[in-house]
Design a protein around this motif. Structure first.
Motif, PDB file in Angstrom:
ATOM      1  N   ALA A  31     100.516 -21.907  79.278  1.00 12.98           N
ATOM      2  CA  ALA A  31     101.521 -21.450  80.813  1.00 12.98           C
ATOM      3  C   ALA A  31     101.996 -23.032  80.728  1.00 12.98           C
ATOM      4  O   ALA A  31     103.842 -22.772  81.474  1.00 12.98           O
ATOM      5  N   ARG A  32     101.593 -24.335  80.191  1.00 11.47           N
ATOM      6  CA  ARG A  32     103.476 -25.278  79.877  1.00 11.47           C
ATOM      7  C   ARG A  32     103.917 -24.827  79.255  1.00 11.47           C
ATOM      8  O   ARG A  32     105.525 -25.415  79.707  1.00 11.47           O
ATOM      9  N   ASP A  33     104.178 -24.343  78.278  1.00 11.38           N
ATOM     10  CA  ASP A  33     105.562 -22.882  77.815  1.00 11.38           C
ATOM     11  C   ASP A  33     107.053 -22.699  78.858  1.00 11.38           C
ATOM     12  O   ASP A  33     108.296 -22.704  78.825  1.00 11.38           O
ATOM     13  N   GLU A  34     105.606 -21.939  80.108  1.00 17.50           N
ATOM     14  CA  GLU A  34     106.878 -21.836  80.596  1.00 17.50           C
ATOM     15  C   GLU A  34     107.267 -22.452  82.365  1.00 17.50           C
ATOM     16  O   GLU A  34     108.130 -22.664  82.753  1.00 17.50           O
ATOM     17  N   VAL A  35     106.025 -23.419  82.537  1.00 23.40           N
ATOM     18  CA  VAL A  35     105.769 -24.515  83.675  1.00 23.40           C
ATOM     19  C   VAL A  35     105.610 -25.817  82.948  1.00 23.40           C
ATOM     20  O   VAL A  35     104.169 -26.557  83.189  1.00 23.40           O
ATOM     21  N   PRO A  36     106.491 -26.737  82.305  1.00 28.54           N
ATOM     22  CA  PRO A  36     106.254 -27.582  81.504  1.00 28.54           C
ATOM     23  C   PRO A  36     105.387 -28.847  82.727  1.00 28.54           C
ATOM     24  O   PRO A  36     104.363 -29.378  82.112  1.00 28.54           O
ATOM     25  N   ARG A  37     105.166 -28.807  83.288  1.00 27.83           N
ATOM     26  CA  ARG A  37     104.792 -30.132  84.627  1.00 27.83           C
ATOM     27  C   ARG A  37     103.048 -29.615  85.379  1.00 27.83           C
ATOM     28  O   ARG A  37     103.021 -29.870  85.861  1.00 27.83           O
ATOM     29  N   ILE A  38     103.155 -28.033  84.908  1.00 34.22           N
ATOM     30  CA  ILE A  38     101.895 -27.600  85.590  1.00 34.22           C
ATOM     31  C   ILE A  38     100.629 -28.404  85.289  1.00 34.22           C
ATOM     32  O   ILE A  38     100.620 -29.470  83.930  1.00 34.22           O
ATOM     33  N   GLY A  39      99.781 -28.633  85.698  1.00 34.38           N
ATOM     34  CA  GLY A  39      98.472 -29.963  85.496  1.00 34.38           C
ATOM     35  C   GLY A  39      97.043 -28.776  86.191  1.00 34.38           C
ATOM     36  O   GLY A  39      97.264 -27.141  86.378  1.00 34.38           O
ATOM     37  N   ILE A  40      96.313 -29.473  85.075  1.00 37.75           N
ATOM     38  CA  ILE A  40      94.828 -28.875  85.148  1.00 37.75           C
ATOM     39  C   ILE A  40      94.344 -28.326  86.744  1.00 37.75           C
ATOM     40  O   ILE A  40      93.698 -27.269  86.742  1.00 37.75           O
ATOM     41  N   ALA A  41      94.651 -28.833  87.730  1.00 38.56           N
ATOM     42  CA  ALA A  41      94.043 -28.529  89.352  1.00 38.56           C
ATOM     43  C   ALA A  41      94.987 -27.611  89.223  1.00 38.56           C
ATOM     44  O   ALA A  41      93.961 -26.608  89.970  1.00 38.56           O
ATOM     45  N   THR A  42      95.705 -27.327  89.432  1.00 40.89           N
ATOM     46  CA  THR A  42      96.893 -26.121  89.670  1.00 40.89           C
ATOM     47  C   THR A  42      95.591 -25.715  88.748  1.00 40.89           C
ATOM     48  O   THR A  42      96.077 -24.018  89.343  1.00 40.89           O
ATOM     49  N   VAL A  43      95.818 -24.847  87.379  1.00 45.85           N
ATOM     50  CA  VAL A  43      95.546 -23.472  86.734  1.00 45.85           C
ATOM     51  C   VAL A  43      93.874 -23.559  87.692  1.00 45.85           C
ATOM     52  O   VAL A  43      93.686 -22.610  88.276  1.00 45.85           O
TER      53      VAL A  43
END
Length: 124
Positions: A31-43
Motif C-alpha cells: 500500500a505504501r507504493d500508493e500512499v507512502p505515509r500509511i501506517g500499520i494501525a490504518t492497515v
C-alpha cells in the motif's frame, strides 16, 4: 458504512492485484507504493472493517498470524513457503479427500495447507 479514503482504496487495490493471501505487513508494504505515509494501525483498522463488511476473509495457517484474502473465492487451499513466509492459493481439491474421514463419520468441511518452498526460494 466506512467512508472511502485513499488509504482504504489503496488497501483494496493491493488485494485485487496480489492474487494471494497477505499479512498486515505485506499489505502495508504494498500500500505504501500508493500512499507512502500509511501506517500499520490504518492497515489493521481497514482490514477489520473489510472483514466486518464481508469483503475480506481470514486465512489461517497453523502456527502463524492470520493472512487475509478477498471473500467469496471458490473452494481452494493454501501453500505456505517456509523460507520467505508467503502464502499462495492452491486451486482445486480432490473429491477423494472426503474418503479420508474415519469410517462412519460425515465430513462437513476441511482445510488443507501445504508447506515447503516457493519457486523463488527454491532457486536460492
Amino acid at each position: 458504512m466506512i467512508r472511502s479514503t485513499s488509504q482504504r482504496r489503496a488497501i483494496r487495490q493491493v488485494f485485487e492485484e496480489s492474487g494471494r493471501p497477505l499479512s498486515p505487513l505485506e499489505i502495508l508494504e504494498a500500500a505504501r507504493d500508493e500512499v507512502p505515509r500509511i501506517g500499520i494501525a490504518t492497515v489493521y483498522r481497514t482490514v477489520k472493517g473489510l472483514l466486518e463488511e464481508g469483503w475480506l476473509a481470514a486465512v489461517q495457517v497453523p502456527g502463524e498470524a492470520p493472512r487475509y484474502e478477498p471473500a467469496g473465492k471458490p473452494h481452494h487451499h493454501h501453500f505456505h513457503c517456509r523460507s520467505c513466509g508467503a502464502v499462495f492459493d492452491v486451486q482445486g481439491c480432490s473429491p477423494a479427500i472426503k474418503s479420508l474421514s474415519p469410517r462412519g463419520y460425515q465430513t462437513e468441511g476441511h482445510d488443507l495447507v501445504f508447506f515447503g518452498r516457493c519457486p523463488s526460494c527454491k532457486r536460492r
